[in-house]
Scaffold this active site. Structure first.
Site, PDB file in Angstrom:
ATOM      1  CG  ASP A  53      -1.834   1.186   1.260  1.00  0.00           C
ATOM      2  OD1 ASP A  53      -2.963   1.062   0.763  1.00  0.00           O
ATOM      3  OD2 ASP A  53      -1.419   2.257   1.768  1.00  0.00           O
ATOM      4  CE1 TYR A  58       0.823   7.748   2.268  1.00  0.00           C
ATOM      5  CE2 TYR A  58       1.374   5.476   1.746  1.00  0.00           C
ATOM      6  CZ  TYR A  58       0.525   6.397   2.311  1.00  0.00           C
ATOM      7  OH  TYR A  58      -0.617   5.951   2.940  1.00  0.00           O
ATOM      8  CG  HIS A 116      -4.100  10.001  -0.029  1.00  0.00           C
ATOM      9  ND1 HIS A 116      -2.754   9.873  -0.262  1.00  0.00           N
ATOM     10  CD2 HIS A 116      -4.254   9.709   1.279  1.00  0.00           C
ATOM     11  CE1 HIS A 116      -2.138   9.521   0.845  1.00  0.00           C
ATOM     12  NE2 HIS A 116      -3.032   9.417   1.802  1.00  0.00           N
TER      13      HIS A 116
END
Ligand code: A2P
Length: 292
Positions: A53, A58, A116
């Site tokens: 994931d 990120y 997100h």
């Protein structure tokens, strides 16, 4: 949605779109892209994880892709999730954002892609997600950080029901209202920070340590097993190879009903983050930039 299905050491859950998702995934939030993500993901794949994931925000999608290739595993044996960042919301920007994730991962499709965060032009971004799914770039589409209010505000306007909502979930925050809402539509909950972000108050809680001793397992395994039995997908994070391996050993014991009830009673109804907090969208946008 059916219940968990045993596939050897890993189990999978059937999503409302007909695809299956492994119930344990390896999370890489805050793992730096300085070789650490590559190392951790490769270690996880070698330990037996088959679900990774990540997210555009990120900033480590490229190292996830590198580790997937280095592992030598066939593409169809690993379930890969990433997420569209809010900078790329709105229809046109989302189309480009989806392609950017694929390019960084070095993949020609993603198993699951999520919105997100529930802010800005959610509808336009969702339309682009539906199209990318129809074009074969994404297998399943879902959302993240949708509270019950935000779910009720946005989802009735979607042509496709999300298959999954990834939210904060751990014994101190068990998302009862949201789970009841998702269950009505067979939508799976995936737990971010399933270990409470390593919160010592949780990992050393007397009930957790007592039950861990009773089931002959580490506190983290007990917590993750509790969450699996509650029907959640768990995404534990770690950069420690021993923890990475231990967090996957969740299928050789079962927590009894009475002990499940004791763990359910740890719920405080409050999380570390409130997606509905004023200024949250602007704060996230200022803190995480996926491009200038
Ligand atoms: P570490 O990288 O040293 O293993 P969450 O997934 O809820 O955000 O929690 C992540 C935190 O939990 C990290 O700080 C991680 O530290 C810690 N952690 C993960 N697995 C274990 C484990 N098996 N035992 C102890 N701490 C763990």
């Amino acid at each position: 949605m059916s219940g968990p299905r045993n596939t050897g050491i890993m189990q999978s859950i059937l999503l409302n779109d007909g695809h299956s998702i492994p119930s344990v995934g390896f999370g890489v939030f805050q793992v730096p892209a300085d070789g650490s993500t590559f190392k951790a993901v490769l270690c996880a794949l070698q330990a037996g994880y088959r679900h990774i994931d990540t997210a555009a925000a990120y900033l480590n999608e490229a190292e996830v892709g590198q580790a997937l290739r280095e592992s030598g595993l066939p593409r169809n044996e690993v379930f890969v999730t990433s997420k569209l960042w809010i900078q790329d919301y709105g229809y046109e920007a989302a189309r480009a954002g989806i392609r950017s994730s694929l390019e960084k991962l070095g993949l020609d499709y993603m198993d699951l892609y999520l919105l997100h965060q529930p802010y800005f032009d959610v509808q336009g971004a969702w339309k682009a997600m539906e199209e990318a799914r129809d074009e074969g770039l994404i297998r399943s589409i879902g959302v993240s950080n949708f509270t019950p209010n935000l779910w009720k505000r946005h989802v009735p306007h979607f042509a496709t029901l999300p298959c999954l909502n990834q939210v904060e979930f751990h014994p101190f925050f068990q998302q009862r209202e949201l789970r009841a809402l998702l269950a009505q539509d067979g939508v799976v909950l995936a737990a971010w920070s399933p270990l409470g972000h390593g919160n010592a108050k949780l990992l050393t809680h007397p009930l957790v340590t007592t039950l861990a001793a009773r089931y002959h397992c580490a506190p983290c395994r007990l917590i993750l097993r509790f969450e699996l039995q509650e029907g959640c997908i768990v995404l534990p994070k770690s950069t420690n190879p021993d923890h990475i391996a231990s967090n996957l050993k969740l299928f050789d014991f079962t927590i009894e009903d009475g002990d499940m009830n004791l763990l359910r009673a740890l719920d405080t109804g409050k999380g570390m983050r409130d997606p509905e907090e004023a200024g949250r969208a602007e704060d996230l946008l200022a803190r995480y930039r996926v491009h200038p």
